[in-house]
Write an enzyme that holds these catalytic residues in place. Structure first.
Site, short mmCIF file in Angstrom:
data_model
loop_
_atom_site.label_atom_id
_atom_site.label_comp_id
_atom_site.label_asym_id
_atom_site.label_seq_id
_atom_site.Cartn_x
_atom_site.Cartn_y
_atom_site.Cartn_z
CE LYS A 139 -1.34 14.97 9.99
NZ LYS A 139 -2.41 14.04 10.73
CB SER A 214 -5.47 16.84 10.99
OG SER A 214 -4.80 15.38 11.59
CB SER A 238 -6.68 12.72 11.54
OG SER A 238 -6.76 13.66 11.79
#
Length: 572
Positions: A139, A214, A238
């Protein structure tokens, strides 16, 4: 008196004009930066493509067809080199990126790291680490030396990290090779995946729908076959929501099972609810193999972060034959999920019962109050930290609702919440969530601590090992829906508030029967239900997962339960 009123009005107008002009100039400068960054990404992708093309097509496709365990074993035996693995996954990630816009940067240094590992492997005394040469996606908010961690903010482009985070350093020690970074929503506080720097990442099953957030870029990349194992972060769902939306598996461990020193956060200074790294993969068994090696060597992180306790992988819990006691629910009392999500839980319940486990109803207490506490603890300053950062940036359209809410003073929100509650009770309740002062914040922290005691007390009363529940309120919706249904994270954010370990495993897909039930039975009692119902129409075939959770340091029980569900569903 009139004179002073006129002065006040003129002053307000002058301030607005001054602010607007300055912001216009700021946006113009940032647009240039954003375009430059997008151009650099295009060049970066082409460089990765050239590297991938050095590998014979037939060889590349064969390596790309191997699952995690197969590739790991081939690398250990020396039948596949690290350079070959990286080039193969540059190729696979490019294909996934072209489909979903998941990648923000290919880590071209991965080839150099792979070459170094291959050279070391030639030495007679060299012992290969357990995950030698396995490509790892990350990420974008995770620190990699020499690469940006923008969190979707244009203002943070071209400010590369000066060192790897402790976790990334650890992954490299275990032999993993970070090969790309993946997209996130601006600020990380959303379950869509769009920002003004890299654009929108789409769902690999349907480009009109979101991949979640996210850690959405990770979900999209893995779901599209561009990575075998990736790392996301999770402060409200997330990791778990993208896994549910993209048909992948992942887990959010409790806070202290990974090091935090030197890391970053979407909102620094929120002590009771903090993000943690979590692995994401196509299946549960890959997550298990990853964590078995990481937590088996957790002293590496504990030695570098004294606040990370040396809690090692507990094989006796994961491999135990003792039957579990599982509490389940299909509705949390705050937001009724759509039919497919309820069906997924009930099917998983049957699978666990067939394996000999005891599965009994469990009712999480006071979810409306929990939602208030969660938003109060995450936006502990009334959203001002994020708002101040956004006002210095290009604001992503899909989070404008949150921005508007943060711009309204808390005392005005409180006043407006009363008339709003008459027609939209749940929205009215959330409008009372943000704190007015430190007294309310202290009360919120005390209430969270009391709620944790109450929740685990209920679990202990029924002697429960894990909880089984929906992963979300709906399958992957269209890209603009998360900003319209901000309260749709209740099933995941509960376990951040509790600091439980929680994971998601894919179980089924939306069926025509689910859609018929949606049309005929799903509530339309307020705007959020109406939006959710409309967003779920046409979702036949979209993946559906279930969530499993357990108290801190019992992640192995979560993974065991997830794996048993996975075996029952897939037969492998």
């Amino acid at each position: 008196m009139i004179f002073y009123l006129v002065l006040l009005v003129l002053g307000a107008i002058a301030f607005y004009v001054h602010f607007s002009n300055n912001r216009k100039k700021l946006i113009e400068r940032l647009e240039i930066v954003a375009q430059r960054r997008r151009d650099d990404l295009s060049k970066n992708v082409e460089q990765a493509r050239k590297a991938a093309d050095k590998l014979d097509t037939q060889r590349r496709d064969w390596i790309g067809s191997l699952d995690f365990e197969q590739l790991r074993d081939e690398l250990q035996r020396g039948h596949v080199t690290c350079v070959e693995a990286i080039r193969a996954y540059f190729h696979k990630a490019i294909l996934a990126h072209e489909k979903t816009n998941a990648v923000t940067c290919f880590i071209l240094d991965a080839e150099r790291q792979a070459e170094e590992l291959d050279e070391q492997a030639k030495l007679p005394y060299y012992v290969k680490p357990p995950l030698f040469g396995v490509p790892l996606s990350l990420k974008e908010c995770l620190k990699v030396k020499g690469y940006d961690t923008t969190r979707g903010f244009v203002q943070d482009a071209y400010h590369p990290a000066t060192e790897d985070s402790i976790q990334v350093e650890h992954y490299k020690k275990l032999g993993l090779i970070p090969f790309c970074q993946t997209n996130v929503p601006q600020s990380l506080l959303s379950y869509n995946c769009s920002n003004p720097l890299f654009g929108t990442t789409t769902n690999p099953y349907d480009s009109t729908r979101t991949c979640g957030g996210s850690s959405g870029g990770e979900g999209a990349l893995i779901g599209a076959g561009g990575s075998l194992i990736g790392i996301g972060t999770d402060v409200g769902g997330s990791v778990r929501i993208p896994c549910h939306f993209t048909g992948t598996a992942g887990i959010k461990p409790s806070k202290m099972r990974f090091a935090h020193r030197g890391g970053g956060a979407s909102v620094p200074g929120k002590p009771l609810i903090d993000a943690n790294d979590g692995p994401m993969a196509k299946d549960v068994k890959t997550n298990v193999e990853f964590l078995r090696n990481v937590w088996g060597d957790i002293d590496f992180q504990s030695d570098r972060d004294p606040y990370c306790p040396p809690v090692h992988w507990n094989e006796s819990v994961y491999s135990s034959e003792k039957k579990l006691r599982v509490g389940y629910y299909i509705d949390d009392g705050w937001f009724t999920p759509t039919p497919a999500l309820q069906r997924a839980v009930l099917e998983s319940k049957k699978h666990l019962e067939a394996a000999g486990h005891t599965v009994i109803p469990f009712y999480p207490p006071r979810l409306p109050s929990v939602m208030q506490l969660y938003f109060r603890a995450v936006c502990l300053d009334g959203g001002q930290y994020v708002l101040n950062k956004l006002l210095k940036d290009i604001i992503e359209p899909t989070i404008r609702f949150q921005v508007t809410l943060w711009m309204v003073p808390v005392w005005i929100q409180r006043i407006l919440s009363y008339p709003v509650s008459l027609v939209f009770p749940r929205m009215g309740m959330l409008m009372q969530s943000l704190t007015r002062d430190t007294f309310e914040l202290r009360e919120a922290y005390a209430d969270i601590e009391a709620y944790r005691e109450e929740f685990v007390g209920l679990m202990m009363k029924d002697n429960l090992d894990v909880i089984l529940c929906p992963a979300s309120i709906m399958p992957a919706p269209q890209h603009d829906i998360p900003s319209k249904v901000v309260s749709g994270v209740s099933y995941t954010c509960l376990y951040n508030l509790l600091d439980f370990g929680a994971g998601v495993v894919p179980v089924t897909a939306v069926s025509k029967s689910d859609e018929e039930k949606l049309i005929n039975e799903y509530p339309e009692t307020d705007k959020w239900y109406q939006i959710t119902k409309k967003a779920t129409l046409g979702a036949v075939g979209m993946p559906i997962g279930v969530q499993v959770a357990a108290p801190p340091y019992r992640e192995e029980a979560v993974l065991r339960t997830m794996r048993e569900i996975e075996i029952a569903v897939t037969g492998k």
